[in-house]
Design an enzyme around this catalytic site. Structure first.
Site, PDB file in Angstrom:
ATOM      1  N   ASP A   1      53.323  49.809 -30.808  1.00 25.89           N
ATOM      2  CA  ASP A   1      52.761  50.333 -29.563  1.00 25.89           C
ATOM      3  C   ASP A   1      51.525  51.179 -29.878  1.00 25.89           C
ATOM      4  OD1 ASP A   1      52.254  51.815 -27.265  1.00 25.89           O
ATOM      5  OD2 ASP A   1      54.358  52.001 -26.725  1.00 25.89           O
TER       6      ASP A   1
ATOM      7  N   LYS B   1      37.448  57.898 -33.915  1.00 26.63           N
ATOM      8  CA  LYS B   1      37.384  56.525 -33.374  1.00 26.63           C
ATOM      9  C   LYS B   1      37.267  55.540 -34.532  1.00 26.63           C
ATOM     10  CE  LYS B   1      35.615  52.676 -31.420  1.00 26.63           C
ATOM     11  NZ  LYS B   1      35.101  51.500 -32.126  1.00 26.63           N
TER      12      LYS B   1
ATOM     13  N   HIS C   1      25.550  47.035 -39.939  1.00 28.69           N
ATOM     14  CA  HIS C   1      26.200  46.391 -38.797  1.00 28.69           C
ATOM     15  C   HIS C   1      25.332  45.324 -38.153  1.00 28.69           C
ATOM     16  CE1 HIS C   1      29.547  49.345 -37.513  1.00 28.69           C
ATOM     17  NE2 HIS C   1      29.479  49.228 -38.812  1.00 28.69           N
TER      18      HIS C   1
END
Ligand code: NDP
Length: 423
Positions: free
Chosen positions: A275, A259, A372
């Site tokens: 795409d 991911k 983060h």
């Protein structure tokens, strides 16, 4: 649905009116929808039941040195920290000499699925005997591709079950992704096979498992370059190698490992009008090609260097589909200064590896949350209604209070505004 009959036949104005009449959207929300539109004719011609343009933020990632060439990389993403991480990873690699990439071939595979045959071996023999004629039929169906130097290259037969086989057609699609071109060629080929060999064709369509369109990117960093705080470069390098092993052993970790890679890859694929569903499905199928889902990249230590490698199918185009009609895509190609589809594949694979390096580096040193935190708090503050001018103040208070949720963000925004009013 009652009230929405023939929505597809309505003009844009009529669609907005319907949404309001049916009580779906208020006047104010409709205004927002209308203001978001930047190219109504384009949107209306690209998709069905069009009502507005949905925009995502775009930024540039820096420090990409790939095969001796420097690139600015436009990225489209809604996720904070993706572009920062990409640039961070790229800078580490740039200092060590940059990425090296390889694209051996650019062929797309299409399938003609045949059912209800009596004898697989006999049908396979007949198809192979007809190979030259079949490739000719495929090429004639989209001859402009042949004039550009592309076209059908080979075919192979695979038995899927006692009564099912796939005839795979490999096509050089030149600078396009090739899905539509290939589908046209496949349908003509399927007709020929059906008629000439009296076979029953179930369907014909390209495969997104683009095994003949692989890209690899590699990098090598001296361990000394990885040093952070009181952790030595060697320690961090060893942790990255262990983290890479975990992604090979455990699908739970592999999914998250990949991911992170796709955070970068999708962002460039989107920015270049390609795409992303095709890239996603191909990448994940490739990740499970040996029967277990594994990380797409791997890291090892060799001769005091941390060496990374990623390999995945990247059937992207520089022309075709929406690429030629969306103005931003042309602008992004210019920002990137990309000259061929192969070069674009090299950039995208490098971004995937860079993203992975940055994620593993942070994970194995300070942990992902610390880096983060400010970016995530920014998202919370914006969701709580903070204006740009208020952001810094809101973030400072939230960090001080150590409360990281939407309710707390709303409370801080309200508190700051009350304070401002009283001053
Ligand atoms: P197009 O149908 O737009 O075909 C490519 C076009 O590019 C052709 O018109 C071709 O011209 C033109 N072209 C110009 N220069 C070149 C060149 N140097 N090399 C190759 N072509 C050139 O797009 P694709 O066939 O690439 O299909 C991509 C689209 O298909 C994407 O939008 C994708 O979302 C969609 N799609 C994806 C599927 C999937 O992934 N499963 C299934 C179906 C559609 P000319 O006609 O003169 O040859």
């Amino acid at each position: 649905m009652p009230g929405f009959e023939k929505f597809y036949e309505k003009t844009l104005q009529q669609r907005w009116e319907t949404l309001q009449q049916q009580g779906v959207l208020s006047e104010e929300q409709l205004c927002y929808l209308k203001n978001k539109i930047y190219a109504p004719d384009l949107g209306n011609s690209m998709i069905e039941n069009y009502i507005t343009d949905y925009t995502l933020p775009e930024g540039i990632s820096f420090h990409y040195l790939i095969d001796g060439r420097n690139y600015l990389v436009p990225m489209v993403t809604e996720e904070p920290s993706v572009i920062a991480a990409s640039s961070h990873g790229a800078r580490m690699v740039q200092k060590a000499g940059g990425f090296k990439t390889k694209v051996e071939q650019r062929l797309m595979i299409g399938q003609i699925v045949i059912e209800d045959f009596q004898d697989y071996a006999d049908l396979k023999r007949q198809i192979e005997k007809e190979q030259t004629a079949i490739l000719k039929v495929a090429n004639e169906a989209h001859y402009s591709l042949v004039t550009r130097g592309g076209g059908a290259r080979w075919l192979r037969c695979r038995q899927l079950a006692d009564d099912l086989m796939s005839v795979d057609l490999a096509v050089d699609v030149q600078e396009a992704m090739g899905a539509n071109m290939l589908n046209t060629m496949l349908e003509a080929t399927a007709d020929y096979i059906q008629t000439k060999l009296a076979s029953k064709v179930l369907m014909s369509i390209l495969s997104n498992f683009a095994t003949e369109c692989l890209t690899t990117a590699e990098c090598s960093l001296p361990l000394s370059a990885l040093t952070k705080g009181n952790l030595s470069g060697k320690e961090i390098g060893q942790k990255i190698v262990q983290a890479s092993r975990v992604a090979q052993l455990d699908p739970y970790r592999a999914a998250t490992h990949n991911k992170g890679i796709m955070n970068g890859i999708d962002a460039v694929v989107l920015a270049t009008g390609n795409d992303w569903r095709a890239i996603e499905s191909g990448a994940h199928t490739f990740a499970v090609k040996n029967g277990q889902y594994r990380g797409l990249s791997q890291w090892e230590i060799d001769d005091h260097h941390l060496k990374g490698r990623i390999e995945l199918p990247l059937p992207v185009g520089r022309v075709g589909g929406s690429i030629g009609i969306v103005p931003l895509v042309k602008i992004n190609q210019q920002i990137m200064n990309v000259r061929s589809a192969r070069e674009l594949q090299s950039i995208i694979a490098s971004v995937g590896l860079s993203q992975n390096l940055a994620a593993l580096y942070t994970l194995t040193s300070e942990g992902i949350q610390r880096g983060h935190m400010r970016l995530q708090l920014k998202s919370l503050a914006l969701a709580a209604g903070a204006k740009t001018a208020e952001l810094k103040q809101v973030l400072d208070v939230m960090i001080k209070k150590n409360e990281h949720n939407l309710a707390a963000a709303k409370e801080v925004v309200a508190e700051i505004r009350r304070k401002d009013q009283n001053e």
